[in-house]
Design an enzyme around this catalytic site. Structure first.
Site, short mmCIF file in Angstrom:
data_model
loop_
_atom_site.label_atom_id
_atom_site.label_comp_id
_atom_site.label_asym_id
_atom_site.label_seq_id
_atom_site.Cartn_x
_atom_site.Cartn_y
_atom_site.Cartn_z
N ARG A 1 0.25 4.29 -0.70
CA ARG A 1 -0.25 5.44 -0.07
C ARG A 1 -0.30 6.84 -1.04
O ARG A 1 -0.62 7.92 -0.67
CB ARG A 1 0.46 6.09 1.26
N HIS B 1 0.86 -1.18 -0.10
CA HIS B 1 0.08 0.00 -0.22
C HIS B 1 0.86 1.31 0.01
O HIS B 1 1.31 1.42 0.98
CB HIS B 1 -0.92 0.06 1.36
N HIS C 1 -9.78 -9.25 0.33
CA HIS C 1 -9.49 -8.82 1.84
C HIS C 1 -10.52 -10.00 2.36
O HIS C 1 -11.78 -9.15 2.57
CB HIS C 1 -9.36 -7.58 2.25
N HIS D 1 1.84 3.95 8.18
CA HIS D 1 0.68 4.95 8.80
C HIS D 1 1.71 5.78 9.80
O HIS D 1 2.89 5.29 10.06
CB HIS D 1 -0.17 4.28 9.55
N ASP E 1 2.14 -6.89 2.74
CA ASP E 1 1.26 -6.02 3.07
C ASP E 1 1.73 -4.66 3.64
O ASP E 1 1.19 -4.34 4.72
CB ASP E 1 0.16 -6.63 4.21
#
Ligand code: DOR
Ligand code: ZN
Length: 441
Positions: free
Chosen positions: A66, A64, A181, A310, A306
């Protein structure tokens, strides 16, 4: 051959589809031109690989990055730089950005961005929503699209399709394998009221309990069987799912994360607090053992990180308001090489899970094998090198890894994509050379 090669990797131990062999590899026009190149062959560039293992370029099919919307914690350039530093030659990027990648314009935007600024080769997912079902068949055929991604339960971002009616319509739109998912949104909602703000971080695995995952996987398998549409269950975590999926191998594949093979509850929550929280959660030793058994018996098709950065501020909030997701693209291979060193899996199985496996699951053309005619993507590793993973090594702007302080044995020494050496000895070289990955279908 009279023409010089563009590049020769000399004397490494190559992980070939038919076994380990110490041999030299010749590269021309970005492809593997020959194995067993003689010592006197000419080349524009030579890489001395003696003492190293030469693997096919490894693929992380689950990151991911972002971008757009969260560039402060990760962007396409920084995330792909992290990938090559970690020995990863290609990544597949998830669509739960802000805004999400759910239409042709956003796919086109990401295609152009990746071709300009990606340090590794690049595939992308398109997010399914309840309103773009009619476009999915066309979207899954766009260049560089690895698969349609469905969040059957809520996670980070706004993407979600929780009900069987819409899930079935998605499965009937298009024909390539769909990535899921698998957490059941209805059970998640039912159980939320059992917990309160400030409960211990380990409550994450009780809220998102094994039945949350198993129920979603059972529903998805029933729908995949009914529609005939191939399914890929991302980050599978429970003993029950690993057993259940064995009856669906004609239509289903699955992924396991390095995190779920490495971390264990409740210890991870006690040690890392919010930095151990992700979806689906890290569970207890029974499930971790089941994941290893599934790796060993061939149930698992591919491995991913994965990678889900953050900001620290969001990870340090009390549960359950802390963000879910852990960084991992840069540490995936070091952590897995350490498992090889510990004898938990063979180097051949590692390569199978990180090269041939994703090639099979997603229908990648020209990657996944060290053989003539394939892309000249290589991950070179030193199996004996001991190194400490530290936050300061992490290229992602968020600046943290759940493996900070862990010493591993086995380290990526170089990453080569289509003949370009893009990482050597922890240094990123040249300019971004990434291209979109090509898929069958
Ligand atoms: O823990 C997770 N984080 N699981 C997901 O499904 C999404 C990811 C993210 O994007 O943060
Ligand atoms: Zn994910």
């Amino acid at each position: 051959m009279t023409e010089p090669y563009d590049l020769i990797l000399r004397g490494g131990t190559c992980v070939l589809p038919w076994g380990l062999e110490q041999t030299s590899v010749g590269v021309r026009f970005g492809r593997i031109a020959a194995l067993g190149v003689p010592a006197d062959a000419a080349a524009r560039e030579t890489f001395d690989a003696r003492g190293l293992y030469v693997l096919p370029g490894l693929i992380d099919p689950h990151v991911h990055l972002r971008d757009p919307g969260g560039e402060g914690v990760e962007s396409l350039p920084t995330g792909t730089k992290a990938a090559v530093l970690g020995g990863i030659a290609a990544v597949f990027d998830m669509p739960n950005t802000s805004p999400p990648v759910t239409d042709a314009d956003r796919v086109a935007w990401k295609q152009a961005y990746a071709e300009r600024d990606s340090w590794c080769d690049f595939g992308l997912y398109v997010g399914a929503t309840k309103s773009n079902i009619g476009e999915l068949a066309a979207l899954e055929r766009m260049r560089g699209v690895a698969a349609i991604k469905v969040f059957a339960g809520s996670s980070t971002g706004t993407l979600m399709v929780e009900d069987d009616e819409h899930l079935e319509r998605i499965m009937r739109s298009g024909h390539r394998r769909v990535a899921y998912h698998a957490e059941d949104e209805y059970r998640l909602r039912e159980r939320k009221s059992l917990f309160k703000l400030g409960d211990p971080y380990c409550c994450h695995m009780d809220w998102r309990d094994p039945e949350v995952a198993f129920r979603a996987t059972r529903r998805l398998m029933a729908l995949a069987r009914r529609t005939g549409r191939p399914a890929h269950i991302l980050h599978m975590t429970t003993a029950e799912e690993f057993s259940y999926i064995k009856d669906f191998r004609d239509i289903a594949t699955c992924e396991v994360l390095a995190t779920h093979l490495t971390q264990v509850a409740p210890e991870v929550y006690e040690r890392l607090g919010g930095y151990g929280v992700m979806n689906p959660p890290v569970r207890d030793a029974r499930h971790r053992e089941a994941a290893w058994a599934a790796v060993r018996d061939g149930t698992v098709d591919c491995l991913g990180s994965d990678h889900a950065p953050h900001p620290r501020s969001a990870k340090e909030r009390p549960w359950p308001s802390c963000s879910s997701g852990l960084t991992g693209v840069q540490t995936l291979l070091p952590v897995m090489l350490d498992h090889v060193h510990a004898g938990r899996l063979s180097l051949a199985r590692l390569v199978d899970l990180m090269a041939a496996g994703p090639a099979w699951v997603y229908g990648i053309l020209g990657k996944g094998r060290l053989a003539a005619g394939y892309d000249a993507d290589f991950t070179l590793v030193d199996l004996a090198r001991r190194q400490r993973i530290e936050n300061s090594w992490i290229a992602s702007p968020c600046g943290w890894t759940p493996y900070d302080g862990m010493t591993v044995t086995g380290w990526p020494v170089a990453t080569i994509i289509r003949g370009h050496v893009v990482m050597r000895e922890n240094e990123v070289l040249g300019t971004p050379q990434g291209r979109l990955v090509t898929f069958a279908g």
